[in-house]
Design an enzyme around this catalytic site. Structure first.
Site, PDB file in Angstrom:
ATOM      1  N   ALA A  10       1.042  -1.430   0.158  1.00  0.00           N
ATOM      2  CA  ALA A  10      -0.088   0.232  -0.392  1.00  0.00           C
ATOM      3  C   ALA A  10       0.437   1.101   0.163  1.00  0.00           C
ATOM      4  O   ALA A  10       0.837   2.016   0.966  1.00  0.00           O
ATOM      5  CB  ALA A  10      -0.714  -0.062   1.260  1.00  0.00           C
ATOM      6  N   CYS A 274      12.604   5.766  -8.107  1.00  0.00           N
ATOM      7  CA  CYS A 274      13.030   5.181  -9.677  1.00  0.00           C
ATOM      8  C   CYS A 274      13.809   5.463 -10.266  1.00  0.00           C
ATOM      9  O   CYS A 274      14.295   4.237 -10.380  1.00  0.00           O
ATOM     10  CB  CYS A 274      11.361   5.484  -9.940  1.00  0.00           C
TER      11      CYS A 274
HETATM   12  P1  NAI Z   1       6.568   2.191  -1.415  1.00  0.00           P
HETATM   13  O1  NAI Z   1       7.548   1.343  -0.634  1.00  0.00           O
HETATM   14  O2  NAI Z   1       5.419   3.304  -1.265  1.00  0.00           O
HETATM   15  O3  NAI Z   1       5.626   1.196  -0.956  1.00  0.00           O
HETATM   16  C1  NAI Z   1       5.676  -0.184  -1.147  1.00  0.00           C
HETATM   17  C2  NAI Z   1       4.953  -1.311   0.350  1.00  0.00           C
HETATM   18  O4  NAI Z   1       5.088  -2.500   0.177  1.00  0.00           O
HETATM   19  C3  NAI Z   1       5.769  -0.971   1.783  1.00  0.00           C
HETATM   20  O5  NAI Z   1       4.193  -0.372   2.366  1.00  0.00           O
HETATM   21  C4  NAI Z   1       5.743  -1.999   2.407  1.00  0.00           C
HETATM   22  O6  NAI Z   1       5.389  -2.036   3.526  1.00  0.00           O
HETATM   23  C5  NAI Z   1       4.955  -2.725   1.529  1.00  0.00           C
HETATM   24  N1  NAI Z   1       5.503  -4.293   1.702  1.00  0.00           N
HETATM   25  C6  NAI Z   1       6.687  -5.149   1.282  1.00  0.00           C
HETATM   26  N2  NAI Z   1       6.650  -6.059   1.643  1.00  0.00           N
HETATM   27  C7  NAI Z   1       5.767  -7.008   1.560  1.00  0.00           C
HETATM   28  C8  NAI Z   1       4.604  -7.870   1.762  1.00  0.00           C
HETATM   29  N3  NAI Z   1       5.859  -9.050   2.405  1.00  0.00           N
HETATM   30  N4  NAI Z   1       3.222  -8.352   2.345  1.00  0.00           N
HETATM   31  C9  NAI Z   1       2.980  -6.981   2.560  1.00  0.00           C
HETATM   32  N5  NAI Z   1       3.224  -5.755   2.359  1.00  0.00           N
HETATM   33  C10 NAI Z   1       4.469  -5.030   1.963  1.00  0.00           C
HETATM   34  O7  NAI Z   1       6.605   1.647  -2.662  1.00  0.00           O
HETATM   35  P2  NAI Z   1       5.698   2.418  -4.153  1.00  0.00           P
HETATM   36  O8  NAI Z   1       6.926   3.037  -3.937  1.00  0.00           O
HETATM   37  O9  NAI Z   1       4.777   2.399  -4.238  1.00  0.00           O
HETATM   38  O10 NAI Z   1       6.957   1.386  -5.555  1.00  0.00           O
HETATM   39  C11 NAI Z   1       5.733   0.150  -5.338  1.00  0.00           C
HETATM   40  C12 NAI Z   1       7.489  -0.827  -6.370  1.00  0.00           C
HETATM   41  O11 NAI Z   1       6.320   0.025  -7.962  1.00  0.00           O
HETATM   42  C13 NAI Z   1       8.721  -0.808  -7.185  1.00  0.00           C
HETATM   43  O12 NAI Z   1       9.086  -2.134  -7.743  1.00  0.00           O
HETATM   44  C14 NAI Z   1       8.457   0.747  -7.438  1.00  0.00           C
HETATM   45  O13 NAI Z   1       9.729   0.313  -8.467  1.00  0.00           O
HETATM   46  C15 NAI Z   1       7.553   1.343  -8.453  1.00  0.00           C
HETATM   47  N6  NAI Z   1       7.065   1.975  -9.278  1.00  0.00           N
HETATM   48  C16 NAI Z   1       7.256   3.253  -8.101  1.00  0.00           C
HETATM   49  C17 NAI Z   1       6.831   4.350  -8.576  1.00  0.00           C
HETATM   50  C18 NAI Z   1       6.723   5.396  -7.772  1.00  0.00           C
HETATM   51  O14 NAI Z   1       6.814   6.647  -8.005  1.00  0.00           O
HETATM   52  N7  NAI Z   1       6.945   5.343  -6.733  1.00  0.00           N
HETATM   53  C19 NAI Z   1       6.426   4.506 -10.254  1.00  0.00           C
HETATM   54  C20 NAI Z   1       6.137   3.639 -10.540  1.00  0.00           C
HETATM   55  C21 NAI Z   1       6.521   2.079 -10.360  1.00  0.00           C
END
Ligand code: NAI
Length: 500
Positions: A10, A274
């Site tokens: 989330a 990213c």
């Molecule tokens: P984030 O760090 O904000 O959110 C990831 C969430 O996943 C965290 O809240 C974490 O607690 C949760 N998580 C991790 N392992 C877990 C598990 N086993 N069970 C339940 N929850 C779990 O990351 P964000 O920014 O949303 O990025 C996610 C992905 O999307 C990454 O691979 C990123 O490279 C990609 N991405 C990000 C963009 C951005 O602008 N932030 C844009 C496009 C892609």
């Protein structure tokens, strides 16, 4: 027809993406889960963990109706027909591939959890940005650990939203990319996921392809975007040395329809979670494939970005008579870009750390970044919490940050910085009062008329004092000549210390 969508993770991607799916598909029940209870608590509160224009309104409308936030990962997996994996994939900080490869431990642990608890058939959608062939690894884990009745299809569906415009990007994306297995089951899964997006996105913007192309396309798209920024930033250094104006050069270059005007804005450098991570991942892939020349090409995009941040930070010290020790400096903006509270890899962190190392006292203001986030970031990067505690003040008001500061350093392009009362700010600063506009957003002419010394990226501003003593010590005369050094150019060497 899909009736239940789930998402694990989330964060900045999972939350907004699912909010928009819930908004556009009122008959689909959308559940977003995270292992972090604080984050889920925030999603269920009035203060969401992610600031994005338009997000609050959508969450308020859908939450508790067809959009749910929970820590119950098992139930989310079991209930969902389509399951997004949207967990973080940071750069590895240990072991093989340290500093380059993506750390896939979160993706792997989710895949193992799905295999363990899933009931019935699922479409597992890789939304996180991952290296090529990760979908295969997920499929292998699911296959090796599944209950014999369950069938999984793994799709790649990378996210292209940009923070700060996430909702607009999700509502009206340039394209949706879906990669899947080239088999009847694979095609069926692609069609099922497409049917969700087709509820609000024209079919011709939904592109389908093989899984590996889809995974690689996301890395390459980010590498291309970052490459444009590094290209114009490299040009900005040439402009500063010659008297050309990078804004004018970008205008001329961007008018070429083959090039186009976007992403040609020179600045203190790109940040965000990213660009750097994804390029380093691409570099690692190229190195692993024994393509060192290709790896080197992409690595230079990151090197120029580091150079740009370093150049800017050094210029601040040089302009302030080669010493900032004990001087108050206002850091205006701490997020990596405007309209987000995200500070990951923000240029402001690097610039602040450099100034702290030089002994400056910092007053940080950002409209959306919390004080403890600033402290955490600076503690992490400097490794000196005592220095951060003693030398950093986080202000809740831009005028408070500016009061008594020798310089204002614009690190984030927040609109609010364009409308501040700079005459009032000038009156409260020691003279000469400097503005370092790292985002090229201010009216430099107006500022110089007020009396500020203005320094910006890729352009020489005709300042109040056309030459100041630092220019004499570096032997460049007034700094006004076509090829001479600007008064604030890096004046290294034994003669460069300014003696007042
Ligand atoms: P984030 O760090 O904000 O959110 C990831 C969430 O996943 C965290 O809240 C974490 O607690 C949760 N998580 C991790 N392992 C877990 C598990 N086993 N069970 C339940 N929850 C779990 O990351 P964000 O920014 O949303 O990025 C996610 C992905 O999307 C990454 O691979 C990123 O490279 C990609 N991405 C990000 C963009 C951005 O602008 N932030 C844009 C496009 C892609």
């Amino acid at each position: 027809m899909v009736t239940r969508v789930g998402c694990i993770g989330a964060g900045y991607v999972g939350g907004p993406t699912c909010a928009v799916i819930a908004l556009k598909c009122p008959d689909i029940r959308v559940t977003v889960c995270d292992m972090n209870p604080t984050r889920i608590g925030q999603w269920n509160s009035d203060k969401l963990p992610v600031f994005e224009p338009g997000l609050d309104e959508i969450v308020q409308k859908c939450r508790g109706v067809n959009l749910f936030f929970t820590t119950d990962v098992v139930a989310t997996i079991q209930e969902s027909e389509v399951l997004f994996i949207s967990v973080n994939t940071p750069t590895k900080t240990y072991g093989h591939g340290k500093g380059r490869a993506a750390n896939l431990k979160y993706v792997e642990s989710v895949a193992r959890e799905i295999a363990k608890v899933a009931r019935g058939n699922k479409i597992v959608v890789e939304k996180s940005t991952v290296p090529v062939k990760s979908a295969q690894s997920i499929a292998d884990i699911l296959k090796a650990n599944r209950n014999s009745q369950n069938k999984f299809q793994v799709l790649s569906n990378p996210e292209f939203l940009a923070e700060g415009t996430a909702i607009e990007d999700l509502l009206n994306p340039d394209r949706i990319l879906i990669g899947g297995e080239d088999s009847p089951d694979g095609w069926k899964a692609i069609e099922t996921l497409s049917s969700v997006y087709k509820r609000w996105i024209p079919a011709d913007r939904i592109i389908t392809m093989n899984t590996w192309s889809s995974e690689l396309s996301k890395l390459v798209a980010n590498a291309f975007l970052a490459q444009r920024i590094s290209a114009i930033n490299a040009v900005s250094a040439v402009c500063e040395a010659t008297g050309a104006d990078v804004g004018q050069v970008a205008l001329a270059v961007g008018k070429d329809s083959r090039i186009g005007p976007r992403f040609l804005q020179a600045s203190v450098g790109f940040g965000g979670s990213c660009f750097q991570k994804d390029i380093l991942n691409l570099v690692y892939i190229c190195e692993s494939l024994n393509l060192p020349e290709v790896a080197e090409f992409w690595l230079n995009v990151v090197s120029i970005n580091d150079y740009q941040k370093q150049r800017f930070a050094k210029r601040i010290v040089n302009c302030l008579f080669n010493t900032v020790s004990g001087k108050r400096i206002a850091i205006m903006g701490f997020a990596f870009k405007k309209n987000t509270g995200d500070t990951r890899e923000s240029a402001a962190i690097y610039v602040s750390a450099h100034l702290l190392e030089e002994g400056a006292r910092l007053a940080v203001y950002d409209p959306k970044v919390e004080a403890d986030q600033v402290t955490r970031d600076l503690n992490n990067v400097t490794g000196t919490p005592d220095v951060v505690r003693d030398q950093v003040e986080v202000c809740s008001d831009p005028y408070e940050a500016a009061r008594g500061a020798h310089a204002l350093v614009i690190c984030t392009e927040w609109d609010v910085f364009q409308t501040l009362d700079y005459a009032r700010i000038f009156a409260g600063m020691p003279k000469p009062a400097y503005v370092f506009d790292g985002r090229k957003i201010l009216d430099h002419e107006k500022l110089t008329k007020i009396g500020f010394e203005v320094e910006t990226i890729g352009k020489r501003v005709r300042n109040v004092s056309q030459s100041h003593p630092a220019a004499i010590t570096n032997g460049a005369g007034s700094g006004d000549g076509a090829t001479g050094l600007d008064s604030c150019e890096d004046a290294t060497g034994p003669d460069s210390e300014m003696t007042l």
